[in-house]
Design an enzyme around this catalytic site. Structure first.
Site, mmCIF file in Angstrom:
data_model
loop_
_atom_site.group_PDB
_atom_site.id
_atom_site.type_symbol
_atom_site.label_atom_id
_atom_site.label_comp_id
_atom_site.label_asym_id
_atom_site.label_seq_id
_atom_site.Cartn_x
_atom_site.Cartn_y
_atom_site.Cartn_z
ATOM 1 N N HIS A 57 0.819 -1.213 0.000
ATOM 2 C CA HIS A 57 0.000 0.000 0.000
ATOM 3 C C HIS A 57 0.854 1.264 0.000
ATOM 4 C CE1 HIS A 57 -3.494 2.418 0.499
ATOM 5 N NE2 HIS A 57 -3.456 2.554 1.809
ATOM 6 N N HIS A 162 2.131 5.450 7.958
ATOM 7 C CA HIS A 162 1.936 4.210 7.213
ATOM 8 C C HIS A 162 3.285 3.623 6.790
ATOM 9 C CE1 HIS A 162 -2.452 5.110 6.458
ATOM 10 N NE2 HIS A 162 -2.499 3.793 6.453
#
Length: 210
Positions: A57, A162
């Site tokens: 991702h 992230h």
């Protein structure tokens, strides 16, 4: 034993991340129309509702969701309540008295109260973990972290936390519905769809209270 379903129900009214595909559920055939069977078609993004993020991702060359370690997705987990914090910083995390050795950590924040109110529009002021908090979690050996909104990262810094977590091999579990879940120890069972090379996948997620 008591089972708590902490997955968001998927319907066309469920809020999605801005720019992500809208949820569309249609039924090309239906018994009521004289068809031999009812068959539904589901059009959603990989990060719809309760879902996991794979390294792919945010990490170039990162692995897909199909290669996630099931040993991390199933096992003892700690739910902590953080009702007042606007962002999960190292200072906030230090004050939670998280036991050493905690590998799976789920945050119940004020976000969960919004699910209880039937949230139907995206909110930018949700609670997330900043990058310093992400580095704090990595340094203490947390291997799976969950949050009760659609992103682990705050809206004003979506990328860096992230990258820190996924780059360290931490599984990110987002979109949990933790309303009514007491703080404490549970057994987590989180099974994302096995999407080959997927950057993420919806996951039916439960907590078992023993």
């Amino acid at each position: 034993m008591k089972i708590h379903d902490v997955s968001l129900p998927v319907s066309e009214s469920l809020v999605v991340w801005p720019g992500d595909p809208a949820i569309r559920i249609t039924q090309p055939s239906h018994l009521d129309r004289g068809d031999v069977a009812t068959v539904s078609r589901l059009d959603i993004g990989a990060h719809t509702g309760t879902h996991v993020d794979a390294p792919a991702h945010f990490v170039p060359g990162g692995s897909g969701v199909d290669r996630m370690d099931l040993d991390l997705l199933v096992g003892p987990a700690l739910v902590v309540h953080v009702p007042e914090a606007g962002v999960l910083t190292p200072e906030v995390l230090e004050n939670l008295s998280i036991p050493p050795g905690t590998e799976r950590l789920l945050f119940r924040t004020r976000n969960s109260d919004r699910w209880a109110l039937g949230m139907d529009e995206f909110r930018e002021d949700y609670v997330g973990v900043d990058d310093a908090g992400a580095r704090w979690l990595v340094a203490r050996g947390v291997r799976l972290v969950g949050i009760d909104y659609l992103s682990i990262s705050p809206y004003d810094d979506l990328v860096t936390p992230h990258q820190t977590l996924l780059g360290a091999g931490v599984i990110v579990l987002e979109g949990l519905d933790l309303r009514g879940i007491a703080a404490g120890a549970y057994r987590l069972v989180c099974l994302p769809l096995k999407l080959v090379g997927g950057d993420g996948a919806p996951a039916r997620t439960i907590l078992i209270e023993e």
